[in-house]
Write a protein that holds these residues in place. Structure first.
Motif, PDB file in Angstrom:
ATOM      1  N   THR A 170      79.344  47.476  -3.900  1.00  0.00           N
ATOM      2  CA  THR A 170      80.176  47.272  -5.849  1.00  0.00           C
ATOM      3  C   THR A 170      81.467  46.487  -5.482  1.00  0.00           C
ATOM      4  OG1 THR A 170      79.564  50.230  -5.922  1.00  0.00           O
ATOM      5  CG2 THR A 170      81.151  49.077  -7.469  1.00  0.00           C
ATOM      6  N   GLN A 171      82.018  47.240  -4.391  1.00  0.00           N
ATOM      7  CA  GLN A 171      82.847  45.758  -4.456  1.00  0.00           C
ATOM      8  C   GLN A 171      82.582  44.919  -3.781  1.00  0.00           C
ATOM      9  OE1 GLN A 171      86.002  47.400  -0.971  1.00  0.00           O
ATOM     10  NE2 GLN A 171      86.052  49.431  -1.859  1.00  0.00           N
ATOM     11  N   ALA A 172      81.651  44.387  -3.090  1.00  0.00           N
ATOM     12  CA  ALA A 172      81.125  43.111  -3.384  1.00  0.00           C
ATOM     13  C   ALA A 172      81.145  42.381  -4.475  1.00  0.00           C
ATOM     14  CB  ALA A 172      80.324  42.705  -2.501  1.00  0.00           C
ATOM     15  N   ASN A 173      80.132  43.012  -5.433  1.00  0.00           N
ATOM     16  CA  ASN A 173      80.171  42.435  -7.438  1.00  0.00           C
ATOM     17  C   ASN A 173      81.753  41.966  -7.973  1.00  0.00           C
ATOM     18  OD1 ASN A 173      77.877  42.581  -6.748  1.00  0.00           O
ATOM     19  ND2 ASN A 173      77.368  44.655  -6.781  1.00  0.00           N
ATOM     20  N   ILE A 177      85.788  38.784  -9.628  1.00  0.00           N
ATOM     21  CA  ILE A 177      87.423  37.935  -9.644  1.00  0.00           C
ATOM     22  C   ILE A 177      87.384  36.385  -9.110  1.00  0.00           C
ATOM     23  CG2 ILE A 177      89.651  38.065  -8.481  1.00  0.00           C
ATOM     24  CD1 ILE A 177      89.305  40.958  -7.747  1.00  0.00           C
ATOM     25  N   LEU A 178      86.840  36.471  -8.295  1.00  0.00           N
ATOM     26  CA  LEU A 178      86.449  35.063  -7.413  1.00  0.00           C
ATOM     27  C   LEU A 178      85.914  34.126  -9.104  1.00  0.00           C
ATOM     28  CD1 LEU A 178      85.276  35.901  -3.583  1.00  0.00           C
ATOM     29  CD2 LEU A 178      87.959  35.605  -5.059  1.00  0.00           C
ATOM     30  N   LEU A 179      85.394  34.107  -9.356  1.00  0.00           N
ATOM     31  CA  LEU A 179      84.452  33.296 -10.712  1.00  0.00           C
ATOM     32  C   LEU A 179      85.878  32.860 -11.431  1.00  0.00           C
ATOM     33  CD1 LEU A 179      81.130  34.728 -11.535  1.00  0.00           C
ATOM     34  CD2 LEU A 179      81.708  32.137 -10.557  1.00  0.00           C
ATOM     35  N   GLU A 180      86.601  34.116 -12.190  1.00  0.00           N
ATOM     36  CA  GLU A 180      88.096  33.948 -12.941  1.00  0.00           C
ATOM     37  C   GLU A 180      88.693  33.223 -12.805  1.00  0.00           C
ATOM     38  OE1 GLU A 180      88.906  38.488 -13.697  1.00  0.00           O
ATOM     39  OE2 GLU A 180      86.940  38.726 -14.564  1.00  0.00           O
ATOM     40  N   ILE A 181      88.972  33.604 -10.903  1.00  0.00           N
ATOM     41  CA  ILE A 181      89.813  32.769 -10.474  1.00  0.00           C
ATOM     42  C   ILE A 181      89.586  31.379 -10.143  1.00  0.00           C
ATOM     43  CG2 ILE A 181      92.360  34.414  -9.773  1.00  0.00           C
ATOM     44  CD1 ILE A 181      91.006  34.007  -6.665  1.00  0.00           C
ATOM     45  N   ASN A 182      87.787  30.672 -10.257  1.00  0.00           N
ATOM     46  CA  ASN A 182      87.685  29.999  -9.518  1.00  0.00           C
ATOM     47  C   ASN A 182      88.012  29.311  -7.771  1.00  0.00           C
ATOM     48  OD1 ASN A 182      85.551  27.680 -10.377  1.00  0.00           O
ATOM     49  ND2 ASN A 182      87.355  25.967 -10.751  1.00  0.00           N
ATOM     50  N   LEU A 184      90.559  48.110  -5.837  1.00  0.00           N
ATOM     51  CA  LEU A 184      90.251  46.226  -6.881  1.00  0.00           C
ATOM     52  C   LEU A 184      91.418  46.552  -7.812  1.00  0.00           C
ATOM     53  CD1 LEU A 184      88.329  44.693  -8.052  1.00  0.00           C
ATOM     54  CD2 LEU A 184      87.741  46.173 -10.305  1.00  0.00           C
ATOM     55  N   LYS A 185      92.575  47.049  -7.270  1.00  0.00           N
ATOM     56  CA  LYS A 185      93.449  47.265  -8.440  1.00  0.00           C
ATOM     57  C   LYS A 185      94.810  47.073  -7.467  1.00  0.00           C
ATOM     58  CE  LYS A 185      96.333  50.197 -10.828  1.00  0.00           C
ATOM     59  NZ  LYS A 185      96.365  51.752 -10.738  1.00  0.00           N
ATOM     60  N   ILE A 186      94.355  46.673  -6.192  1.00  0.00           N
ATOM     61  CA  ILE A 186      95.527  45.798  -5.233  1.00  0.00           C
ATOM     62  C   ILE A 186      94.644  44.741  -5.156  1.00  0.00           C
ATOM     63  CG2 ILE A 186      95.758  46.280  -2.347  1.00  0.00           C
ATOM     64  CD1 ILE A 186      95.915  49.218  -2.724  1.00  0.00           C
ATOM     65  N   VAL A 187      93.850  44.412  -4.849  1.00  0.00           N
ATOM     66  CA  VAL A 187      93.501  43.451  -4.712  1.00  0.00           C
ATOM     67  C   VAL A 187      93.896  42.410  -5.714  1.00  0.00           C
ATOM     68  CG1 VAL A 187      91.044  41.428  -3.890  1.00  0.00           C
ATOM     69  CG2 VAL A 187      91.087  44.127  -3.142  1.00  0.00           C
ATOM     70  N   LYS A 188      93.276  42.614  -6.761  1.00  0.00           N
ATOM     71  CA  LYS A 188      93.556  41.994  -8.150  1.00  0.00           C
ATOM     72  C   LYS A 188      95.153  41.660  -8.021  1.00  0.00           C
ATOM     73  CE  LYS A 188      90.212  42.705 -11.960  1.00  0.00           C
ATOM     74  NZ  LYS A 188      89.646  43.784 -12.833  1.00  0.00           N
ATOM     75  N   GLN A 189      95.348  42.469  -7.699  1.00  0.00           N
ATOM     76  CA  GLN A 189      97.240  42.167  -7.608  1.00  0.00           C
ATOM     77  C   GLN A 189      98.280  41.397  -6.903  1.00  0.00           C
ATOM     78  OE1 GLN A 189      98.997  46.280  -7.378  1.00  0.00           O
ATOM     79  NE2 GLN A 189      99.018  46.678  -9.521  1.00  0.00           N
ATOM     80  N   ASN A 190      97.267  41.486  -5.802  1.00  0.00           N
ATOM     81  CA  ASN A 190      97.552  40.923  -4.445  1.00  0.00           C
ATOM     82  C   ASN A 190      96.833  38.612  -4.964  1.00  0.00           C
ATOM     83  OD1 ASN A 190      99.590  42.186  -2.905  1.00  0.00           O
ATOM     84  ND2 ASN A 190      97.799  43.607  -3.752  1.00  0.00           N
ATOM     85  N   LEU A 191      95.560  38.648  -4.988  1.00  0.00           N
ATOM     86  CA  LEU A 191      94.980  37.579  -5.530  1.00  0.00           C
ATOM     87  C   LEU A 191      95.176  36.737  -5.994  1.00  0.00           C
ATOM     88  CD1 LEU A 191      93.023  36.592  -2.731  1.00  0.00           C
ATOM     89  CD2 LEU A 191      91.471  37.699  -4.477  1.00  0.00           C
TER      90      LEU A 191
END
Ligand code: ADP
Length: 182
Positions: free
Chosen positions: A91-94, A99-104, A67-74
């Motif tokens: 869990t990862q899907a949720n 994240i996608l809601l946050e970044i719209n 999750l950390k890696i995805v957040k850093q890169n997306l």
């Protein structure tokens, strides 16, 4: 044209190849968690040292680390993005959903690359990456079936899933994907 895409499929299904082609053609970010983890291992970072054994056993790295890696890169400045190898369980899907809601930037399509098990095991053995020994391959395929495969239904329920026959040559698969991207 869709610009927030995800590839789902077993190890060896061809996600990485297709995601790379598509991201190059459209200047989208190709976010492969497997690639990013392998880079950490190569560079011998703290994270790399943490995940090396797990990956070489063919097991999944912890949800938190990935999750950390995805957040850093997306980040938000991409023209578009293609996720490859993430999420791999519910869990990862949720987490991704959050994240996608946050970044719209809602996910627009999930390509499911389908391929018979015998074919993918052969492909992986030929590929010969460090984590591509017969034992780890079987382990990865088992884990895929148990923890990742349920995501097919998950994305189907969200009406995001597009089926792609992965047991074809590379170009046929590419054009099938392009056609379904419009
Ligand atoms: P493959 O196509 O064989 O599945 P990947 O490059 O996608 O290869 O992943 C390689 C390895 O990296 C996986 O076996 C796993 O250990 C780790 N990994 C990659 N993505 C994730 C993820 N989303 N969650 C947990 N572990 C992951």
């Amino acid at each position: 044209m869709k610009k927030h895409l995800l590839f789902l499929g077993a190890p060896g299904a061809g996600k990485g190849t297709q995601a790379q082609l598509l991201s190059q053609a459209n200047s989208y970010l190709h976010l492969s968690t497997g690639e990013l983890l392998r880079k950490e291992i190569e560079m011998n970072t703290i994270l790399g040292k943490q995940v090396k054994e797990t990956i070489n056993r063919g097991e999944l790295v912890s949800d938190d680390l990935v999750l950390k890696i995805v957040k850093q890169n997306l980040d938000q400045d991409n023209k578009g993005w293609i996720l490859d190898g993430y999420p791999r369980n519910l869990t990862q899907a949720n987490s991704l959903n959050k994240i996608l809601l946050e970044i719209n930037q809602p996910l627009e399509v999930v390509f499911y690359l389908d391929i018979p098990e015998e074919v993918l095991i052969q492909r992986l053995l030929l590929r010969g990456r460090k984590d591509d020994t017969e034992d780890t391959i079987r382990r990865r395929v088992d884990i895929y079936k148990k923890t990742t495969e349920p995501l097919i239904q998950y994305f189907k329920d969200l009406s995001l899933l597009k089926y792609i026959d992965g047991n074809k040559d590379l170009n046929t698969i590419s054009s099938d994907i392009k056609q379904k991207m419009a």
